[in-house]
Structures are given as C-alpha cells and as structure tokens.
Design an enzyme around this catalytic site. Structure first.
Site, PDB file in Angstrom:
ATOM      1  N   GLU A 173      32.194  27.554  22.457  1.00 34.73           N
ATOM      2  CA  GLU A 173      31.541  26.353  21.809  1.00 34.73           C
ATOM      3  C   GLU A 173      30.463  25.789  22.316  1.00 34.73           C
ATOM      4  O   GLU A 173      29.604  24.856  22.446  1.00 34.73           O
ATOM      5  CB  GLU A 173      32.597  25.703  20.780  1.00 34.73           C
ATOM      6  N   GLU A 392      40.199  30.178  17.948  1.00 37.03           N
ATOM      7  CA  GLU A 392      40.701  28.940  18.162  1.00 37.03           C
ATOM      8  C   GLU A 392      40.935  28.557  15.850  1.00 37.03           C
ATOM      9  O   GLU A 392      39.791  29.253  15.062  1.00 37.03           O
ATOM     10  CB  GLU A 392      40.291  27.879  18.156  1.00 37.03           C
TER      11      GLU A 392
HETATM   12  C1  PNW Z   1      36.941  22.205  19.241  1.00 42.05           C
HETATM   13  N1  PNW Z   1      32.965  21.700  13.668  1.00 42.05           N
HETATM   14  O1  PNW Z   1      36.088  21.721  18.066  1.00 42.05           O
HETATM   15  C2  PNW Z   1      37.410  22.829  20.409  1.00 42.05           C
HETATM   16  O2  PNW Z   1      37.074  23.657  21.411  1.00 42.05           O
HETATM   17  C3  PNW Z   1      38.383  22.112  20.733  1.00 42.05           C
HETATM   18  O3  PNW Z   1      38.751  22.000  21.886  1.00 42.05           O
HETATM   19  C4  PNW Z   1      38.707  20.914  19.967  1.00 42.05           C
HETATM   20  O4  PNW Z   1      39.884  19.803  20.230  1.00 42.05           O
HETATM   21  C5  PNW Z   1      38.918  21.716  18.698  1.00 42.05           C
HETATM   22  O5  PNW Z   1      37.684  22.177  18.093  1.00 42.05           O
HETATM   23  C6  PNW Z   1      39.441  20.149  17.953  1.00 42.05           C
HETATM   24  O6  PNW Z   1      38.295  19.716  16.945  1.00 42.05           O
HETATM   25  C7  PNW Z   1      35.037  22.033  17.309  1.00 42.05           C
HETATM   26  O7  PNW Z   1      32.805  21.071  13.582  1.00 42.05           O
HETATM   27  C8  PNW Z   1      34.083  20.803  17.071  1.00 42.05           C
HETATM   28  O8  PNW Z   1      33.106  22.912  12.847  1.00 42.05           O
HETATM   29  C9  PNW Z   1      33.261  20.719  16.185  1.00 42.05           C
HETATM   30  C10 PNW Z   1      34.073  21.672  14.666  1.00 42.05           C
HETATM   31  C11 PNW Z   1      34.564  22.687  15.066  1.00 42.05           C
HETATM   32  C12 PNW Z   1      35.555  23.184  16.114  1.00 42.05           C
END
Ligand code: PNW
Length: 494
Positions: A173, A392
């Site tokens: 990401e 994910e």
């Molecule tokens: C992911 N959004 O982050 C990460 O890869 C993980 O480490 C994290 O624990 C998980 O999602 C849950 O938050 C994201 O804003 C951060 O759409 C932001 C977003 C999506 C995923």
C-alpha cells in the site's frame, strides 16, 4: 424442503488460492530482541499522542516467539496460505550493511514451520517499517537513495527464502505510507520538500524500488514464482450522475490506484492528470525506467476493503490533493466522503469501529469493483497479468473493544456478515467472468492497528492483550470465512 447444499452457479476455480494475512510490525513484538534495529514505527510509537492509546508494538502479539502456535492454529482450520511481512530492520538492523543471521534463522524456521503444517508461506518485503536509520540519513522514501538499499534487501530475502516461497509482494500500500508523509513535524529531520509534494517523491522511489526488485526477484526465483506489490483503495462511486462528479471519480482513481497501477500495468508512467500535477517538482522517468516499471507485476493485487462516494468539491478538483487530514487516509484526492446508509440510491453498509471511519461494509459493490480493476489494468495490460487478487479485506467490528464478555467478543456478528457477503460477492464476480485468482483475509489475529494502537481490532481471532500469555481465541468470523471454501471450494467439505 430438500437441502440445496450450495448455489449451483457459484464455485471457486480449482486454482483459486486463499488464506490470511498479517504484518511484522503489527504482530511480532520482540522489538529489541535478537539483533533487531528500530524502524520508523518504533519511533512513531514514542511520539506522545501519535497513537490513540499511546501504546507501542514492543510486544504486540508476541508472534516472534508464538509463531508455531499461530501457524498450527491456522493449519487446524485448514487455512491454505499464511501471508506475513519481513521486518527489514530485523534482517538489516542498519537498513543496509551487515545481515543479522538471527533474523534469517527466525524467518527460515517460520517458513519451514508453515511447510511442515501444510500452509503455504507468502512474503511481503515491506509493510511500512522503514529502518529508522534510513529515515534519519536521507528521509526514507522521500529520497531515491532508498532504491538501491531496498533492492539489496529484496535480493537478500529472495536468495534466502525464494526456494520455499513463491508468492511475493514488494511493498504494501504505497498509497497509504506515501500519504503518511509528512511524518509528525520536527520528529524526523526536515528534508525541505514541501508537504504537498512529499507523497509524490515517495511514490517515485517506490515505483523505482519495486520494479527493480521485481526484476532481481524474477532472475533469482524463475518463472514459477509470482511477484507484485499491493495496491489499496476503496471502490469509487459518484455521488450524483453529474459530469463533475464523474470527473471527480476519475481523478480519484488517477491519484489513488492509477498513480501506481498505470505505470506498472499500462504505460510505464503516471496517468496524465498526475503527470500534469507533479510537473515542475518531480523529474520524469527515463525511457529505461519506464521500461523497467511497465510489466513489473505478475498479478493485480489489491487491498479492497470498502467503497466510498465521491463528489467534486466546490474548491476545485485539485483542492484536496496532498491534503492529508489523517495519515491513514489512502487518498489525497478530491473527494467528499459520504457514508449515509443510503445515498443516490446506493447503499453502503454500517461503518466499522469508530477508529476506522474509512471502512464501511460495502460488499454489494465488490463485484463491480473487481470487474473495474480487471477491465482497467489487467485486460488492457500489454504484459501477461494473471487476474485480480484481493490481498486484504476485513472489518473492525463496531464497539468490539468495549465488550467485556468473552462470549460476546467471539460472536462478531458484523465482521461475520462482512465475510459472508464478501465471499458471496467474490463468487458472484467469478460467475460473471471476472478473473479473481485469490484472496487473503485481514487479519488472522487482533494486532497493533497503527495509529489506533490496540483500540481497533481486525482479527478473526481475539487476543487478550491484558493477559501476558496473550491467548488467542477463534471468533465466529474465522469459521464463516473457512466455510466459504468448504462449501464452494474444490477441496470439499468436512
Ligand atoms: C491496511 N483505507 O491499511 C493495512 O495494510 C494493514 O496494515 C491494516 O492493519 C489494515 O489495512 C486495517 O486498517 C489500510 O483508508 C489503511 O482505505 C487504510 C485504508 C485501507 C487499508
């Protein structure tokens, strides 16, 4: 009524792959053990109030010592793939230079344990934990100096583990960690790049580092392997059918997914709108760099949690770019984020835990979302790209953190319905002809949720963080997820 065991038009193809995911910093703990060097996130957890509960990940799930138990608990449920990340500052405590053999030994044993238990290990090289010394020396991803350091780290990992690991992700990401620039003011050295330009410098380094690592990886691993990076972002829905909102949606795709996907899958370079925005402060890629970037992925990997409505802001389409109001917002785009239960005739379901306001149960949108990615980046790609994978997806059960009875915590009804509906949506997408090749659920245990600390839980297993033994318990959602493959998978039920 006779029992119909499944919807006859749905099934997972026999080569569909699936499993669960986690990341080193969020689960390992053992922060100062066996030669590990500090990462930027160790530093960020020391900035007062940067983490909502002012917690650290020094212990987290203690997975560094409990990995055998964790892997056996996945195997006991029939999980096929365990996707984890390596800690760069464990393997290279100074970011570059001497390799820490204890770290190599640890990950070797972790990988071998997976194989012993019949679980396929899958590796992400970088999940946000930049070695601190590289941040201090040259500004981490803000500088292209990180490219050779990352590529060397990748080479070390491919050579050490590539004989047993075939699915690799370079970075997790970039949209999220690049938009986390600027890091908290005054904490790291000031590198004089204006705030609004920083994400794009980071992104430039990421594309160079990823693509170079991809080619190094392919030369070491050979063609049986697959290497990609994980993109992130929600499905983007125009709030109204006005052309301004349609334009806003396109800008949002460009400045989120397209920023990284157009170069890798389509052209070797940024979308036109991004190129226009960065011209004047970012150098152009050379022709050789474009060639190196284009095609540097074997399948399209997306962390596809949710969906959002977009509309054109009154202040103009560029007004939100680089406006990072919350470091975990994936988007610098021109969006107004609406999440009423019903809007424009479209439904977005309940919000997750208040700590994750970006996350809604928008599973109705998943088939369209997956098809959009296939039609936009997979099918038109000049290189061979093997379908779309959801690398994910998951949900933070609303108010789970305030529940006190174990039996209530383990009955995570909203997360369970999220997985139920999401798996149906993937099956529907496959039935409609979208080439969905695999999925990984986030996450297999409650863990350190970045700025939310331990206050927001994404686990399909509960961890009691107040018990020093950190016991794990399966939640209902874990069984729901597994059932999808027992019902619709080729391996049959049990
Ligand atoms: C992911 N959004 O982050 C990460 O890869 C993980 O480490 C994290 O624990 C998980 O999602 C849950 O938050 C994201 O804003 C951060 O759409 C932001 C977003 C999506 C995923």
């Amino acid at each position: 009524v006779p029992l119909t065991p499944k919807n006859e038009s749905w099934s997972f193809p026999s080569d569909f792959w699936w499993g669960v995911a986690g990341a080193a910093f969020q689960i390992e703990g053992a922060a100062k053990d066996e030669g590990r060097g500090p990462s930027v996130w160790d530093a960020l957890t020391r900035v007062t109030n940067h983490i909502v509960d002012n917690s650290t990940a020094d212990v987290a799930d203690n997975n560094y010592y409990m990995y055998k138990e964790d892997i056996s608990r996945l195997a006991a449920q029939g999980v096929k793939i365990y996707s984890f990340s390596l800690s760069w500052s464990r393997i290279l405590p100074f970011g570059r230079g001497p390799v820490n053999q204890q770290a190599i030994d640890h990950y070797n044993d972790l990988i071998n344990t997976c194989i012993e238990y019949g679980v396929e290990p899958s590796v992400t090289l970088y999940h946000w934990d930049t070695p601190l010394v590289l941040q201090d020396t040259y500004g981490g991803w803000l500088s292209e100096d990180i490219v050779p350091d990352f590529v060397e780290y990748a080479r070390i990992a491919f050579e050490a583990f590539g004989d047993r690991v075939s699915k690799w992700y370079t970075v997790n990401e970039p949209i999220v960690f690049c938009n986390q620039y600027p890091l908290p003011a005054q904490y790291f050295k000031n590198f004089t790049i204006p705030n609004k330009q920083q994400p794009f410098h980071c992104g430039q380094s990421v594309l160079l580092a990823h693509s170079q690592a991809y080619h190094v990886g392919k030369s070491i691993l050979g063609d049986h392997s697959s290497i990609t990076y994980k993109n992130n972002g929600g499905y983007k829905i125009p709030l109204t059918n006005s052309s301004a909102d349609a334009q806003a949606v396109q800008r949002a795709w460009d400045f989120n997914e397209g920023w990284f996907s157009d170069p890798v899958y389509l052209t070797g370079d940024y979308p036109e709108s991004v190129k226009e925005y960065v011209s004047g402060f970012l150098r152009d890629f050379t022709d050789e760099e474009k060639q190196q970037i284009l095609g540097s992925s074997d399948f399209y990997a997306h962390d596809a949690y949710t969906a959002q409505f977009y509309m054109a802001p009154d202040s103009g389409l560029d007004s939100c770019i680089g406006n990072v109001t919350h470091p975990l917002y994936p988007s610098c785009a021109n969006t107004t984020y609406t999440y009423s239960a019903e809007d424009g005739g479209w439904v977005i379901g309940p919000a997750a835990d208040p700590g994750s306001p970006w996350l809604h149960k928008a599973t109705d949108w998943v088939p369209a979302f997956l098809k959009y990615m296939q039609d936009t980046w997979v099918t038109p790609s000049p290189g061979p790209v093997k379908g779309v994978a959801v690398t994910e997806f998951g949900f933070a059960e609303p108010f789970e953190g305030s529940k006190t009875l174990l039996q209530d915590i383990l009955y995570d009804a909203v997360r369970t319905s999220y997985y139920h509906d999401y798996m149906e949506a993937i099956l529907m997408a496959i039935a409609e002809g979208t080439d969905v090749v695999g999925c990984l659920a986030w996450s297999f245990v409650d863990n350190f949720e970045w700025q939310q600390g331990y206050a927001s839980r994404f686990g399909m297993q509960y961890v009691n963080f107040s018990d020093p033994a950190l016991p794990r318990y399966y939640k209902a959602s874990f069984f729901e997820y597994i059932n999808a493959f027992k019902i619709y998978g080729s391996e049959g039920g049990d």
